[in-house]
Design a protein around this motif. Structure first.
Motif, short mmCIF file in Angstrom:
data_model
loop_
_atom_site.label_atom_id
_atom_site.label_comp_id
_atom_site.label_asym_id
_atom_site.label_seq_id
_atom_site.Cartn_x
_atom_site.Cartn_y
_atom_site.Cartn_z
N ILE A 61 0.85 -1.52 -0.09
CA ILE A 61 -0.46 0.37 0.33
C ILE A 61 0.96 1.53 -0.54
O ILE A 61 0.53 2.11 -0.60
N ASP A 62 1.91 1.28 1.11
CA ASP A 62 2.91 2.36 0.72
C ASP A 62 4.14 2.67 -0.15
O ASP A 62 4.78 3.62 -0.20
N GLU A 63 3.81 1.08 -1.35
CA GLU A 63 4.73 1.52 -2.39
C GLU A 63 6.30 1.02 -1.33
O GLU A 63 6.94 0.83 -2.67
N ALA A 64 6.78 0.80 -1.19
CA ALA A 64 7.92 0.63 -0.38
C ALA A 64 8.45 -0.86 -0.37
O ALA A 64 9.83 -0.67 -0.12
N PHE A 65 7.07 -1.61 -0.44
CA PHE A 65 7.50 -3.37 -0.68
C PHE A 65 6.81 -3.94 -1.86
O PHE A 65 5.96 -3.79 -2.43
N ALA A 66 7.24 -4.70 -2.11
CA ALA A 66 6.68 -5.47 -3.14
C ALA A 66 6.60 -6.77 -3.06
O ALA A 66 7.64 -7.73 -2.30
N SER A 67 5.68 -8.05 -3.28
CA SER A 67 5.34 -9.44 -3.40
C SER A 67 5.94 -10.46 -4.10
O SER A 67 5.48 -9.63 -5.52
N PHE A 68 6.80 -11.33 -4.38
CA PHE A 68 6.83 -12.08 -5.52
C PHE A 68 6.87 -13.98 -5.30
O PHE A 68 6.68 -14.14 -4.21
N LEU A 69 5.56 -13.89 -6.08
CA LEU A 69 5.21 -15.06 -5.41
C LEU A 69 5.85 -16.55 -6.57
O LEU A 69 4.92 -16.55 -7.42
N PHE A 70 6.51 -17.46 -6.58
CA PHE A 70 6.51 -17.73 -7.20
C PHE A 70 6.46 -19.81 -6.92
O PHE A 70 6.24 -19.61 -5.85
N GLU A 71 6.37 -20.67 -8.48
CA GLU A 71 6.11 -21.98 -8.15
C GLU A 71 6.85 -22.79 -9.09
O GLU A 71 7.08 -22.37 -9.80
N ARG A 72 6.58 -23.85 -7.91
CA ARG A 72 7.10 -25.42 -8.82
C ARG A 72 6.40 -26.14 -8.69
O ARG A 72 5.29 -25.96 -7.47
N LYS A 73 7.05 -27.88 -9.46
CA LYS A 73 5.90 -29.18 -9.72
C LYS A 73 6.99 -29.88 -8.38
O LYS A 73 8.14 -29.56 -8.70
N ARG A 74 5.92 -30.42 -7.51
CA ARG A 74 6.76 -31.79 -6.94
C ARG A 74 6.32 -32.57 -8.17
O ARG A 74 5.29 -33.08 -9.06
N GLU A 75 6.81 -34.15 -8.18
CA GLU A 75 6.62 -35.24 -8.50
C GLU A 75 5.98 -35.17 -8.85
O GLU A 75 4.94 -36.04 -9.84
N ASN A 76 4.90 -35.98 -8.44
CA ASN A 76 3.35 -36.11 -8.09
C ASN A 76 2.39 -35.01 -8.65
O ASN A 76 1.44 -35.16 -8.79
N GLY A 77 3.06 -33.88 -9.43
CA GLY A 77 2.27 -32.73 -9.79
C GLY A 77 1.29 -31.59 -9.07
O GLY A 77 1.01 -30.87 -9.82
N THR A 78 1.44 -32.03 -7.69
CA THR A 78 1.08 -30.52 -6.94
C THR A 78 1.38 -29.68 -7.25
O THR A 78 2.76 -29.68 -6.82
N ASN A 79 1.16 -28.18 -6.93
CA ASN A 79 1.90 -27.23 -7.14
C ASN A 79 3.11 -27.22 -5.46
O ASN A 79 2.27 -27.06 -4.60
N ILE A 80 3.62 -26.40 -5.25
CA ILE A 80 4.31 -25.72 -4.20
C ILE A 80 4.93 -23.97 -4.81
O ILE A 80 5.31 -24.11 -5.30
N HIS A 81 5.22 -23.36 -3.24
CA HIS A 81 5.09 -21.85 -4.55
C HIS A 81 5.80 -21.13 -2.66
O HIS A 81 6.55 -21.95 -1.31
N GLN A 82 6.94 -20.48 -3.38
CA GLN A 82 7.94 -19.59 -2.15
C GLN A 82 7.18 -17.99 -2.87
O GLN A 82 6.93 -17.68 -4.00
N LEU A 83 7.48 -18.19 -1.29
CA LEU A 83 6.62 -16.40 -1.53
C LEU A 83 7.96 -15.45 -0.72
O LEU A 83 8.39 -15.84 0.05
N LEU A 84 8.14 -13.78 -1.97
CA LEU A 84 9.51 -12.93 -1.10
C LEU A 84 8.75 -11.80 -1.49
O LEU A 84 8.49 -11.39 -2.23
N VAL A 85 9.35 -11.21 -0.26
CA VAL A 85 8.58 -10.07 -0.14
C VAL A 85 10.06 -9.17 0.24
O VAL A 85 10.98 -9.11 0.99
N ILE A 86 10.14 -7.85 -1.20
CA ILE A 86 11.87 -6.94 -0.91
C ILE A 86 11.62 -5.74 -0.93
O ILE A 86 9.96 -5.10 -1.01
N ASP A 87 12.03 -5.20 0.15
CA ASP A 87 12.51 -3.62 0.08
C ASP A 87 12.96 -3.44 -1.15
O ASP A 87 14.01 -3.40 -0.87
N LEU A 88 12.01 -2.54 -1.10
CA LEU A 88 12.64 -1.77 -2.93
C LEU A 88 13.69 -0.60 -2.93
O LEU A 88 14.10 -0.51 -3.77
N GLN A 89 13.68 0.20 -1.94
CA GLN A 89 15.26 0.80 -1.32
C GLN A 89 15.97 -0.09 -1.44
O GLN A 89 16.81 0.42 -1.64
N THR A 90 16.29 -1.63 -0.83
CA THR A 90 17.69 -1.70 -0.85
C THR A 90 17.62 -3.21 -1.48
O THR A 90 18.84 -3.78 -1.41
#
Length: 225
Positions: free
Chosen positions: A138-167
């Motif tokens: 909301i304050d435009e100081a951070f951004a979130s990025f959601l990444f997806e990979r698949k397990r061998e059984n075909g189900t999805n797993i995710h990684q969420l990163l929140v980045i300080d846009l200043q640093t």
């Protein structure tokens, strides 16, 4: 008479040898000067990576050097025309002069880089994954990025990163309360359905890693600063 002819022949031969040696020395010296000159010119001329180039993104003109982005520079130098390859990439805007670039893709798995084209800085967000969502706080100081990979059984797993846009560095995520203990969402341990910024917190709807029932969704609140 024969003695004088012999002496004269020796003198002529000696003189010719001196001249030949002199020419050889001159030739060697000239080659040395030319080699040194070529080396000096090579040293004086910067490589293409060190030169400033211009690129137009979102109607903005940026001056950049490939050397400022080592990971991306290494990738584009695998191609015949590194500069042309760089300019052919898709720059997805995040905020002002910040962009996300995906590259080195194979079967929908890519490397994802966050670039600040004004500061000449970059941060590798993920490798061998698919970027499925990105959001600005909301304050435009951070951004979130959601990444997806698949397990061998075909189900999805995710990684969420929140980045300080200043640093341009990831921040830590902590559960707002201990009602629902769950591993941090940045380790590809479970599926994340949605991410929502709310003030200085994130609301995450994810699968419950402790549940044996499929499609059991859990809403958790995480503080990121």
């Amino acid at each position: 008479m024969k003695k004088w002819c012999t002496i004269l022949g020796i003198l002529i031969f000696t003189l010719a040898g001196c001249q030949s040696s002199h020419k050889t020395a001159q030739s060697a010296n000239l080659e040395g000067v030319q080699t040194e000159s070529t080396q000096n010119n090579s040293e004086r001329q910067p490589s293409e990576s060190a030169l400033e180039h211009e690129v137009i993104i979102n109607e903005k003109v940026y001056s950049f050097r490939l050397d400022d982005y080592p990971i991306l520079s290494k990738y584009v130098h695998n191609f015949h025309d590194p500069l042309k390859k760089f300019q052919s990439l898709t720059f997805k805007p995040i905020h002002e002069d910040l962009y996300v670039v995906t590259f080195a893709c194979h079967q929908n798995k890519c490397s994802t880089l966050l670039l600040d084209l004004k500061k000449g800085a970059s941060f590798l967000l993920s490798d061998l994954s698919a970027l499925v969502d990105q959001q600005l706080s909301i304050d435009e100081a951070f951004a979130s990025f959601l990444f997806e990979r698949k397990r061998e059984n075909g189900t999805n797993i995710h990684q969420l990163l929140v980045i300080d846009l200043q640093t341009m560095q990831p921040v830590s995520l902590e559960l707002d309360n201990d009602d629902n203990l769950i591993p941090r969402p940045n380790q590809y341990q479970y599926e994340i359905q949605s991410v929502t910024f709310k003030n200085n917190q994130l609301l995450i709807v994810s699968s419950d890693p402790s549940s044996i029932t499929k499609n059991t969704w859990l809403e958790t609140t995480w503080t990121y600063k």
